[in-house]
Motif scaffolding. Structure first.
Motif, PDB file in Angstrom:
ATOM      1  N   LYS A 116     -71.755 -33.798  -7.497  1.00 64.23           N
ATOM      2  CA  LYS A 116     -70.758 -33.824  -6.426  1.00 64.23           C
ATOM      3  C   LYS A 116     -72.728 -33.176  -5.337  1.00 64.23           C
ATOM      4  N   GLU A 125     -72.727 -36.614   5.921  1.00 63.62           N
ATOM      5  CA  GLU A 125     -72.107 -35.780   5.143  1.00 63.62           C
ATOM      6  C   GLU A 125     -73.439 -36.895   4.267  1.00 63.62           C
ATOM      7  N   GLY A 147     -76.680 -26.657   0.304  1.00 60.93           N
ATOM      8  CA  GLY A 147     -75.712 -25.796  -0.191  1.00 60.93           C
ATOM      9  C   GLY A 147     -74.520 -25.034  -0.541  1.00 60.93           C
ATOM     10  N   THR A 181     -74.546 -31.725  -2.471  1.00 68.19           N
ATOM     11  CA  THR A 181     -73.989 -30.889  -0.742  1.00 68.19           C
ATOM     12  C   THR A 181     -75.297 -30.674   0.215  1.00 68.19           C
ATOM     13  N   SER A 227     -70.436 -32.324   2.035  1.00 67.96           N
ATOM     14  CA  SER A 227     -70.625 -33.738   0.827  1.00 67.96           C
ATOM     15  C   SER A 227     -69.828 -34.160   0.064  1.00 67.96           C
TER      16      SER A 227
END
Length: 801
Positions: free
Chosen positions: A237, A156, A243, A239, A249
């Motif tokens: 955030k 992540e 996305g 990601t 994320s």
């Protein structure tokens, strides 16, 4: 059937293998899409089966994070010399060989036995060998190949520098950049979208936005006010997978501090402040403090204060306390209750650092009124004028004459009685007096402007009802001049002329001094005194500028006939009244050379004789000092000699036992013995006379020596003493304790016998000697008692005793 099944199974395995190879080639082609053209061609060549030195294999890939229970098939190495008979042995070496990767020696199949992580190691380099199973000889040269770990989206995004802290000024425009955040993804950025990160705001999106691609945070509103909220907490955030659904994320916290700008003017909490102050407070005394508040912070709260009204600015002064930002109001001029009892002072506060961007918000200043009430106190009398008084009086004013009047009033009560006096320390001679009630200053002593042209005295005024209230005022009294001093010649003038001076020749210029100082200036008149009116030698010329010149009236002066002329000069001033004095100018007649330079004259010779140069004075002083030193030395020597003589005389006159080498008469027997022999034993002065009429002159010797020489005419025998001294010298030379240098030795030796025999009374009384001791009576009074013992008695002396 079994054979057909085996053939079908083999066909299925071949088909699966071809499918796997095609899929791997497609994956590699897809992964490397967008890379440089050279790299693409190379990968396309590597994705097909190739022949290199007899080796045949495909590009090897292995998927990371494999979770199956069986070893994962990676690929197959093969040589074109392998005909499937099983006589070739395949081996591998390098990274992970035998541990991570294993190979089937017969078929060349490679399997991965462990779970791999591309983020830890993205590829492995190995080497392949093909040997003869029987002889173990290499059939093909050793070849190197690479097994790549194929990435999957298993990491992540992470904000490695978080948490973040940024700042932005309040009232910033929409879209103002605040700061940038960055997230990192450990997945392969060249393969798929696993490492493509996008950003978004989870919390605080009302006030701030973040750029989806770059992570730049900007303001979303224009009304951020620090005074309402000075900081904001955002959650940003990141990601991956661009996305898309299923992407991983990560988030971080961003703290944004709202910095202050000068958007708030100063404000006084009150519109009026009241203070009270005594009228006797000294200048500089603080009246009070006021402060204007400012919602801003830091230097935006710095402010200065000023007094706006003119009247307040004359009496009061305001300064700013740099630490507390307070306005300090102090007294600038003494307050007077009787003049005004209340003062309203307008004080204004102004920001020092005004931001022109916010000028439309209004004026960044505020005003308030400071009311100062003056309290009455009992004050000392006040003189008018307060700065002092200047009076004038004539120099010849009579005693008791009025000089002037000083006035002082009680400011607290009208017509209150005031008493006056003079500070005696300023008028020690008591030249002036003052009336204690009216303040009139009168003359108490005779004035003399030439001694003191100004008199400065201090007058004191006290309240009649309260003597503790005292005030002082300086009074300067100028003495006006009157003409009471006659003019005088500036110096005792002397002049010199040459014997061959010509008629009308200017020989000297004279001026005068006058102790008076008339307001219109001096004007002096010069003339010869009446007794010199008939003078035929010199004339006086008044130059009209308070000087005069002396000129010769004739020629042919002779200093041998008359070398000095006395010329009386009368000087008169302009008055009033006109005063005069007579001064005498002494003119010396001197001899001069052809150029007119004076060579000699009585006055010049006298001046030369009386004036000595510094060198001559020093030489004279040195001579005087030398003479004084010589006189002192002579006196000292004389005193020393006189002291020695006195000591010798004292020794002669005292009853001391004198050591001498003669057994002659006593000290008082001056006829029988010469006293100088006792003083200087070996100093034999020559005497006139002889032992006989025809004999030679003899020196004065001890009598026993003279006796021997006169008795038989032979010289005295000193051999006895010489032998004694020689013996003593030999003893001293042989004595080791004696110092090795010359020393003075003293010996006492009387010889073997004495002509006078022994004088002991013990021996004399016991003998029947018929020796005659009558000569003892002639030795003087000191031997009188001894003569009484030995000499025949005399009846008359016995009777007298």
């Amino acid at each position: 059937m079994a054979t057909c099944w085996r053939l079908g199974a083999c066909s299925l395995l071949v088909a699966l293998w071809l499918l796997h190879c095609c899929s791997c080639g497609w994956s590699e082609t897809t992964r490397t899409n967008g890379v440089a053209k050279d790299e693409t061609k190379e990968q396309e060549l590597m994705s097909h089966e190739r022949v290199k030195r007899g080796w045949v294999w495909n590009q090897f890939f292995v998927v990371e994070e494999y979770t199956g229970t069986e070893p994962l098939y990676v690929g197959k190495i093969h040589t074109d010399s392998d005909e499937g008979e099983g006589n070739i042995k395949y081996t591998i070496s390098g990274e992970g060989a035998g541990t991570i990767f294993i190979i089937d020696e017969l078929t060349g199949d490679i399997h991965a036995t462990e779970r791999l992580d591309r983020e830890e190691q993205s590829y492995y380099t190995l080497r392949a060998q093909a040997r003869d199973r029987l002889t173990n000889h290499l059939l093909e040269s050793e070849s190197e190949f690479v097994i790549k770990v194929q990435d999957i989206n298993d990491s992540e995004p992470k904000f490695l520098e978080g948490p973040y802290i940024g700042s932005v000024g309040e009232l910033s425009q929409i879209g103002t950049s605040v700061m940038k955040v960055t997230a990192s993804d450990a997945d392969d950025p060249t393969y798929g979208s696993s490492a493509r990160v996008v950003y978004s705001v989870l919390d605080g999106e009302r006030f701030f936005t973040v750029d989806r691609q770059t992570g730049l945070i900007r303001t979303a509103v224009a009304d951020l006010d620090r005074e309402k909220q000075d900081r904001y907490e955002l959650v940003v955030k990141a990601t991956d997978m661009a996305g898309q659904m299923g992407g991983l994320s990560g988030s971080t916290t961003v703290t944004i501090v709202i910095t202050d700008v000068n958007d708030n003017p100063p404000r006084f909490p009150q519109k009026m402040y009241q203070f009270s102050m005594s009228e006797g407070a000294a200048v500089g005394t603080p009246v009070g403090r006021v402060i204007a508040t400012d919602a801003d912070m830091g230097e935006n709260t710095d402010m200065s204060y000023l007094i706006k009204d003119e009247e307040g600015g004359e009496l009061f002064k305001v300064t700013t306390d740099s630490d507390t930002q307070e306005a300090i109001i102090t007294i600038k001029k003494a307050l007077d209750f009787e003049s005004k009892r209340t003062h309203n002072v307008v004080v204004e506060a102004v920001n020092k650092h005004v931001d022109p961007r916010f000028s439309e918000l209004g004026s960044f200043r505020d005003q308030t009124i400071v009311r100062v009430s003056v309290n009455d106190i009992d004050e000392p009398p006040v003189f008018h004028p307060a700065e002092g008084t200047i009076l004038e009086v004539q120099e010849d004013a009579r005693l008791g004459a009025l000089v002037g009047t000083v006035t002082a009033k009680d400011p607290d009560m009208e017509n209150a009685p005031v008493r006056y006096s003079i500070d005696q320390s300023t008028d020690q001679e008591q030249i002036f007096h003052i009336d204690p009630v009216s303040g009139a200053i009168t003359l108490g002593n005779i004035l003399d402007r030439e001694t003191a042209g100004w008199h400065n005295i201090t007058v004191m005024a006290v309240e009649a009802d309260n003597v503790s209230q005292i005030s002082h005022s300086s009074v300067s009294i100028r003495i006006l001049d009157v003409n009471d001093n006659p003019p005088e010649l500036a110096t005792p003038y002397e002049a010199s002329i040459c014997e061959d001076a010509k008629p009308g020749q200017l020989i000297h210029s004279i001026s005068v001094v006058d102790r008076d100082e008339p307001q219109l200036g001096h004007r002096y008149y010069f003339t010869l005194a009446p007794e010199a009116t008939n003078n035929r030698h010199f004339t006086l010329w008044d130059v009209k500028d308070n000087t005069a010149g002396i000129r010769t009236q004739r020629s042919g002066f002779n200093r041998h006939e008359q070398n000095v002329y006395l010329l009386p000069i009368l000087v008169v001033d302009s008055g009033p009244p006109a005063l005069s004095s007579t001064g005498t100018l002494t003119i010396h007649v001197c001899g001069c050379d052809p150029e007119g330079t004076i060579q000699s004259c009585n006055a010049t010779a006298y001046a030369i004789s009386t004036s000595l140069s510094p060198g001559a004075l020093i030489a004279l002083l040195v001579c005087m000092l030398i003479l004084i030193v010589l006189v002192l030395l002579i006196l000292t020597l004389k005193r020393h000699r006189k002291g020695q003589s006195m000591s010798e005389d004292e020794e002669d006159m005292r009853d001391n036992v004198i050591k001498y080498n003669d057994e002659g008469g006593g000290e008082q027997d001056t006829q029988a013995y010469d006293m100088s022999t006792l003083r200087n034993l070996f100093d034999f002065p020559e005497t006139k006379g002889s032992l006989s009429e025809s004999g030679p002159e003899l020196r004065t010797l001890p009598q026993w020596i003279q006796g021997r020489m006169s008795g038989d005419g032979e010289a005295a025998d000193f051999s006895l003493f010489k032998g004694y001294i020689r013996k003593k010298v030999e003893q001293t030379d042989g004595d080791l304790s004696v110092p090795p240098y010359d020393s003075f030795q003293t010996y006492a030796f009387e010889g073997n016998s004495s002509p006078a025999l022994s004088l002991s009374s013990i021996h004399t009384l016991s003998t029947t000697s018929d020796q005659d001791f009558s000569y003892l009576s002639d030795w003087g009074p000191r031997f009188r008692q001894l003569a009484g013992y030995y000499a025949p008695g005399h009846p008359e002396e016995d009777a007298s005793v």
